[in-house]
Design an enzyme around this catalytic site. Structure first.
Site, mmCIF file in Angstrom:
data_model
loop_
_atom_site.group_PDB
_atom_site.id
_atom_site.type_symbol
_atom_site.label_atom_id
_atom_site.label_comp_id
_atom_site.label_asym_id
_atom_site.label_seq_id
_atom_site.Cartn_x
_atom_site.Cartn_y
_atom_site.Cartn_z
ATOM 1 N N GLU A 143 0.850 -1.193 0.000
ATOM 2 C CA GLU A 143 0.000 0.000 0.000
ATOM 3 C C GLU A 143 0.886 1.244 0.000
ATOM 4 O O GLU A 143 1.590 1.508 0.973
ATOM 5 C CB GLU A 143 -0.915 -0.008 1.235
ATOM 6 C CG GLU A 143 -1.784 1.237 1.341
ATOM 7 C CD GLU A 143 -2.568 1.297 2.655
ATOM 8 O OE1 GLU A 143 -2.927 0.229 3.207
ATOM 9 O OE2 GLU A 143 -2.811 2.415 3.146
ATOM 10 N N ARG A 193 0.567 10.387 0.377
ATOM 11 C CA ARG A 193 0.886 11.448 1.343
ATOM 12 C C ARG A 193 2.093 12.264 0.924
ATOM 13 O O ARG A 193 2.538 13.133 1.677
ATOM 14 C CB ARG A 193 1.197 10.834 2.724
ATOM 15 C CG ARG A 193 0.039 10.091 3.319
ATOM 16 C CD ARG A 193 0.401 9.512 4.676
ATOM 17 N NE ARG A 193 -0.471 8.407 4.974
ATOM 18 C CZ ARG A 193 -0.302 7.576 6.004
ATOM 19 N NH1 ARG A 193 0.699 7.748 6.837
ATOM 20 N NH2 ARG A 193 -1.142 6.582 6.197
ATOM 21 N N THR A 196 -4.406 6.083 1.839
ATOM 22 C CA THR A 196 -4.706 7.474 2.183
ATOM 23 C C THR A 196 -5.466 8.164 1.044
ATOM 24 O O THR A 196 -5.231 9.330 0.716
ATOM 25 C CB THR A 196 -3.438 8.276 2.562
ATOM 26 O OG1 THR A 196 -2.535 7.433 3.294
ATOM 27 C CG2 THR A 196 -3.787 9.457 3.476
ATOM 28 N N LYS A 206 -11.202 -1.141 6.218
ATOM 29 C CA LYS A 206 -10.012 -0.918 7.033
ATOM 30 C C LYS A 206 -10.498 -0.458 8.414
ATOM 31 O O LYS A 206 -11.441 0.336 8.510
ATOM 32 C CB LYS A 206 -9.165 0.177 6.374
ATOM 33 C CG LYS A 206 -8.034 0.729 7.226
ATOM 34 C CD LYS A 206 -7.098 1.555 6.354
ATOM 35 C CE LYS A 206 -6.075 2.294 7.222
ATOM 36 N NZ LYS A 206 -4.869 2.642 6.459
HETATM 37 C C1 3PG Z 1 -2.009 3.570 7.790
HETATM 38 O O1 3PG Z 1 -2.226 4.468 7.006
HETATM 39 O O2 3PG Z 1 -2.536 2.459 7.698
HETATM 40 C C2 3PG Z 1 -1.147 3.829 8.940
HETATM 41 O O3 3PG Z 1 -0.495 5.037 8.837
HETATM 42 C C3 3PG Z 1 -0.166 2.754 9.191
HETATM 43 O O4 3PG Z 1 -0.045 2.797 10.527
HETATM 44 P P1 3PG Z 1 1.351 2.597 11.271
HETATM 45 O O5 3PG Z 1 2.329 3.564 10.631
HETATM 46 O O6 3PG Z 1 1.034 2.941 12.695
HETATM 47 O O7 3PG Z 1 1.745 1.167 11.078
#
Ligand code: 3PG
Length: 215
Positions: A43, A47, A71, A131
Site C-alpha cells: 500500500e 501522502r 490514504t 479498514k
Molecule cells: C495507515 O495508514 O494504515 C497507517 O499510517 C499505518 O499505521 P502505522 O504507521 O502505525 O503502522
C-alpha cells in the site's frame, strides 16, 4: 505489466506494508525487497508528491507485487491512482462521494471505519470489507472481537499502531483478513536505502501469519 487486480484486498496477503516514499527512485528497490521478503501486496500512501509516480514505478517495475494506493481521501485521487496502476484502494475513512468513486473504479477497495455505526452504514451500502483505523487507538483487538458478535459479516484490515508484537493477535480474529502497518519499512532504513534490512523485516512480518496460530 502490473499484476491483475485481486478480488479482495483482505485475501491478498496477511500483512500489507504501508509505505510512505518521497523519492520515486526508491520505489522499485523497496518493492523488490518487500516481495523478496514475502509481502507482495504493497500500500503506497498518497501522502507525498511522489506517491503516484511511486505507484506507477512499482506497478511497472515489480511484476510480482500487487501495488495499491492508500490514504485515498478525495474522489479525484481514485482515478489518478488507478491510472497510475493501483490494483486496490485504501482510505482511512469514507464519505458517500468517495465510496461511489471507489466503487466505480473497478478495483477492490477498503474504506476506513473506527466506530460501530460506520460499519453498519457501510453494510447498509453493500460494503463488507473495510479498514479499521486507527486500530490500536480505536480499541484494538478487543473492539474488533466485540464487533464479530453482532456484525459477523463485516471483515477488516486493521491498521494504525500495529507492530510485530500485536499483529498475530489481530490475525487470529475471525473477522480480520489482513493487517496493515509500516513497521517493516522504517523511515531510517528507507533514508539509508538499506533494502536488505527491509527485506529481513518483511520476511519476519510474513512469517507472523505462517506459524499456524495466526490464521
Ligand atoms: C495507515 O495508514 O494504515 C497507517 O499510517 C499505518 O499505521 P502505522 O504507521 O502505525 O503502522
Amino acid at each position: 505489466m502490473p499484476a491483475p487486480s485481486p478480488a479482495s484486498v483482505l485475501d491478498l496477503a496477511p500483512v500489507v506494508p504501508v509505505v510512505v516514499l518521497r523519492d520515486t527512485a526508491d520505489a522499485v528497490p523497496l518493492g523488490r525487497a518487500l516481495v523478496a521478503g514475502g509481502l507482495p501486496a504493497i500500500e503506497v500512501t498518497l501522502r507525498t508528491p511522489a506517491a503516484l509516480d511511486v505507484v506507477r514505478a512499482i506497478a511497472d517495475g515489480v511484476p510480482d507485487a500487487v501495488v495499491g494506493a492508500g490514504t485515498v481521501i478525495r474522489p479525484e485521487q481514485v482515478t489518478a491512482a488507478v491510472d497510475a496502476g493501483a490494483g486496490f484502494l485504501v482510505s482511512p475513512g469514507w464519505t458517500d462521494v468517495l465510496l461511489e468513486a471507489m466503487r466505480a473504479s473497478g478495483v477492490p477497495f477498503l474504506p476506513g471505519v473506527s466506530t460501530t455505526s460506520e460499519v453498519v452504514a457501510l453494510l447498509e451500502r453493500g460494503v463488507r470489507e473495510m479498514k479499521f483505523f486507527p486500530a490500536q487507538a480505536a480499541g484494538g483487538t478487543a473492539y474488533l472481537k466485540s464487533l464479530s458478535g453482532p456484525l459477523p459479516q463485516a471483515r477488516f484490515c486493521p491498521s494504525g499502531g500495529i507492530g510485530p508484537d500485536t499483529a498475530p493477535e489481530y490475525l487470529a480474529l475471525p473477522n480480520v483478513g489482513c493487517v496493515g502497518g509500516s513497521w517493516m519499512v522504517p523511515a531510517d532504513a528507507v533514508l539509508a536505502r538499506d533494502w536488505a534490512r527491509i527485506e529481513r523485516l518483511a520476511r519476519a512480518a510474513a512469517a507472523l501469519s505462517a506459524g499456524g496460530t495466526c490464521r
